[in-house]
Design a protein around this motif. Structure first.
Motif, PDB file in Angstrom:
ATOM      1  N   MET A 145       0.846  -1.163   0.000  1.00 18.76           N
ATOM      2  CA  MET A 145       0.000   0.000   0.000  1.00 18.76           C
ATOM      3  C   MET A 145       0.894   1.228   0.000  1.00 18.76           C
ATOM      4  SD  MET A 145      -2.363  -1.690   2.866  1.00 18.76           S
ATOM      5  CE  MET A 145      -2.926  -0.160   3.525  1.00 18.76           C
ATOM      6  N   LEU A 162       0.947   3.609   2.072  1.00 20.73           N
ATOM      7  CA  LEU A 162       1.479   3.871   3.408  1.00 20.73           C
ATOM      8  C   LEU A 162       2.724   3.030   3.658  1.00 20.73           C
ATOM      9  CD1 LEU A 162       1.187   5.243   6.165  1.00 20.73           C
ATOM     10  CD2 LEU A 162      -0.263   3.331   6.878  1.00 20.73           C
ATOM     11  N   GLU A 163       2.678   1.781   3.241  1.00 19.01           N
ATOM     12  CA  GLU A 163       3.816   0.893   3.445  1.00 19.01           C
ATOM     13  C   GLU A 163       5.044   1.412   2.702  1.00 19.01           C
ATOM     14  OE1 GLU A 163       3.159  -3.053   1.970  1.00 19.01           O
ATOM     15  OE2 GLU A 163       4.737  -3.901   3.218  1.00 19.01           O
ATOM     16  N   VAL A 217      -4.967   3.661  14.218  1.00 20.36           N
ATOM     17  CA  VAL A 217      -5.353   2.521  13.383  1.00 20.36           C
ATOM     18  C   VAL A 217      -5.559   1.255  14.219  1.00 20.36           C
ATOM     19  CG1 VAL A 217      -4.597   1.019  11.505  1.00 20.36           C
ATOM     20  CG2 VAL A 217      -4.304   3.483  11.305  1.00 20.36           C
ATOM     21  N   THR A 233      -4.571   7.745   4.078  1.00 17.74           N
ATOM     22  CA  THR A 233      -4.961   6.469   4.691  1.00 17.74           C
ATOM     23  C   THR A 233      -5.946   6.654   5.835  1.00 17.74           C
ATOM     24  OG1 THR A 233      -2.800   5.541   4.148  1.00 17.74           O
ATOM     25  CG2 THR A 233      -4.056   4.419   5.862  1.00 17.74           C
ATOM     26  N   LEU A 260      -9.942   0.385   4.213  1.00 20.10           N
ATOM     27  CA  LEU A 260      -8.634  -0.250   4.436  1.00 20.10           C
ATOM     28  C   LEU A 260      -8.788  -1.705   4.827  1.00 20.10           C
ATOM     29  CD1 LEU A 260      -6.745   2.216   6.838  1.00 20.10           C
ATOM     30  CD2 LEU A 260      -6.410   1.975   4.379  1.00 20.10           C
ATOM     31  N   THR A 292      -3.000  -3.132   7.685  1.00 15.46           N
ATOM     32  CA  THR A 292      -2.452  -1.804   7.988  1.00 15.46           C
ATOM     33  C   THR A 292      -1.818  -1.802   9.380  1.00 15.46           C
ATOM     34  OG1 THR A 292      -4.231  -0.876   6.662  1.00 15.46           O
ATOM     35  CG2 THR A 292      -2.956   0.669   7.969  1.00 15.46           C
TER      36      THR A 292
END
Lengths: 486, 118
Positions: free
Chosen positions: A220, A222-223, A263, A327, A344, A349
């Motif tokens: 993703m 974010l990753e 999260v 995100t 998500l 996540t």
């Protein structure tokens, strides 16, 4: 007369893999210092080979190479080994040196002759793309073996001291525990390295035949942003960071901790992870955020108004901020759990952010080193070429590079005098120690998180275990714990 | 015009924008730190900080950014002032990087104006 080495790349990789497995079967506490000294050279050789692998068509080119990330962490460990009182100068480990030589030789062969000549014959079906997986697998095993050796070293030292105490041995003849704090810090950083490597290895398992599975789906945004941030933070901290850089790193790390809080809370709310575990770990994550914030405030006090931030670090921070906003953020603030669940894979996540917290531990150690030794941030540049004992150390051995050149590159702000900064440096180092402790606690707390599967009734909670430990069991490895001091 | 070739007046205006952005960032960080670990102000604060640092990068080293602290303790007003300063600059012949900075600050003003940033 020496025999000419006629091994192909595939042979060299197979030999390296076999040596890596041997490090786990035959680990001695006495080998710990030598293994630590050799570790960075092995990682460098692995990175060299990995960089020669052509890009995969299935992985987006925007995805940072995990080997680059591992190289950054490995370099940091290498610099610390060079300046730390323990293990100090001495012999290298023969097995790991041989692994490094094999990988260097493989890189030389590819650079000279390309991949076509050096790949295995068609009938054994090896694939160039598995090379990266095999290389990372090898350094993962080497890291684990080194950690096992260091753990054994610490336990052995404590046992010998206990025995000497029971026997009333003279104080001067008893073993000293002075090396234990350094050993434990290396253990912590090797653990970071292992977890980063394990996240790749678990999605790219490599069997003894060297055949890899299909790569996991592209990560993703974010990753990717977290990985790029981690790489750049390490690079900037290794390259004469200025106080504005340290402020930027600390603030961004605080944001990562906050995002992890939000999260994981959402994942627990939606039943994707164990709620009790999240309830226990949230204070640790929040504490990590607070300490990173305090670190940023401290470094803010020593920066000059005319100071510059590394523009590559700025870009990485900006990209990470955008990824977090995309995100987990809405115009009204942090997204609600239901909103996050709609957009998500919350469990995935959480894992990504867990890895981000793991990486933050090594960043904390590097920042501590910057505060303690200077690395250009708090002492005049010429002092960078001496280690903690005042012994001359070549800057290149510590991995120092010139400040990043490029458009808009500017010289760093001159560092304030050492006389003015000594009391401040002590406060910075103390704060760094607190950050390390809280980051380690947060990582330990998140290790207990496991994704939940939808279930109609309560399930026994006894099945909680770290994902990393499960991966190690799959690989047939496991590290004995460092025994607590009595 | 290359960034480094900017005239003294333009450089002083950009330096003024840097000071406005830094003061705004300072105020938002104070709010974020006071709200605690889950504060959503962090995102805005980081954004303003990054914009201030990027504006600083546009200036030659000899330009002194340290100067009088801008008056005002409302972040969105300081951001608007910075945006107006940059908007005025961008009417002339300025590098693309200044236009990009102005666009960035416009986004930050919007973010600060929404209920998350307000």
């Amino acid at each position: 007369m020496l025999e000419r080495d006629r091994r192909r790349v595939s042979d060299l990789l197979a030999d390296t893999d076999a040596l890596a497995r041997e490090t786990l079967l035959d680990v001695s506490p006495d080998a710990a210092p030598a293994m630590l000294r050799t570790f960075v050279h092995l990682v460098q050789s692995a990175a060299r080979v990995s960089s020669l692998v052509p890009p995969s068509t299935t992985v987006p080119t925007s995805e940072p190479d995990v080997m680059v990330r591992l190289q950054a962490v490995g370099r940091g460990i290498g610099r610390s080994v060079a300046v730390s009182r323990w293990p100090g100068p001495g012999a290298t480990d023969d097995r790991m040196s041989e692994m490094a030589e094999n990988l260097t030789r493989a890189a030389v062969l590819v650079e000279s002759h390309g991949w076509d000549v050096q790949t295995a014959t068609p009938d054994d079906g090896a694939d160039i793309q598995t090379v990266r997986g095999r290389v990372i697998h090898a350094v993962y095993l080497a890291a684990h073996g080194t950690a096992v050796a260091v753990t054994g070293y610490v336990n052995d030292l404590r046992e010998r001291l206990e025995t000497a105490t029971r026997r009333n041995t003279r104080l001067s003849e008893r073993p000293s525990l002075k090396s234990v704090p350094a050993a434990q810090s290396f253990l912590s950083r090797l653990d970071v390295f292992e977890q980063l490597a394990a996240s790749y290895v678990s999605s790219h398992p490599v069997g003894m035949a060297g055949h890899g599975s299909a790569p996991a789906a592209p990560g993703m945004p974010l990753e990717s942003a977290l990985a790029r941030w981690d790489i750049q933070a390490h690079r900037t901290l290794a390259s004469q960071p200025a106080p504005p850089d340290l402020v930027r790193v600390a603030r961004t790390q605080a944001l990562i901790a906050t995002t992890a809080v939000v999260v994981t809370a959402a994942a627990a709310d939606q039943g994707k992870v164990d709620r009790d575990a999240v309830q226990r770990l949230t204070p640790s994550l929040e504490a990590a955020q607070v300490e990173w914030t305090l670190t940023a405030n401290q470094w803010s006090r020593v920066r000059s108004p005319n100071g510059h931030t590394d523009h590559l670090l700025l870009r990485a921070a900006s990209d990470l901020r955008s990824a977090v906003a995309a995100t987990a953020y809405t115009p009204n603030g942090w997204a609600s759990p239901s909103h996050l669940a709609e957009h998500l894979d919350l469990a995935e996540t959480v894992k990504i952010l867990q890895l981000g917290m793991v990486a933050s531990v090594d960043v904390a150690y590097v920042m501590r080193e910057v505060a303690a030794i200077g690395h250009g941030a708090t002492v005049p540049p010429q002092a960078m070429t001496t280690d903690a004992q005042g012994q001359p150390v070549r800057a290149t051995d510590l991995g120092y590079t010139r400040p990043h050149a490029g458009l808009g590159a500017t010289p760093r702000q001159p560092a304030p005098t050492a006389a003015r900064l000594d009391p401040l440096r002590r406060r910075l180092v103390n704060q760094a120690d607190v950050v390390i402790a809280t980051a380690n606690s947060a990582v330990a707390a998140t290790a207990s998180l496991t994704p939940t599967t939808p279930r109609p009734a309560a399930q026994p909670k006894s099945q909680k275990r770290s994902n990393i430990e499960a991966q190690k069991r799959n690989l047939g490895v496991g590290r004995p714990p460092v025994e607590p001091r009595r | 015009m290359a960034v480094r070739d900017m005239d003294a007046e333009t450089a002083e205006s950009v330096a003024g924008a840097v000071r406005l952005l830094r003061r705004a960032a300072e105020l938002v960080w104070v709010r974020a730190d006071a709200e605690g670990p889950r504060s959503c102000q962090q995102l805005l604060a980081l954004g303003v900080d990054v914009a201030a640092d990027e504006a600083r990068e546009l200036l030659p080293d000899f330009v002194n950014v340290g100067g009088p602290v801008p008056v005002g303790d409302i972040p969105v007003d300081l951001l608007r002032s910075a945006e107006q300063l940059l908007c005025h600059l961008c009417r002339g012949n300025v590098p693309a990087s200044l236009h990009a900075l102005q666009a960035q600050v416009v986004e930050l003003v919007w973010e600060a104006n929404t209920s998350a940033g307000a």
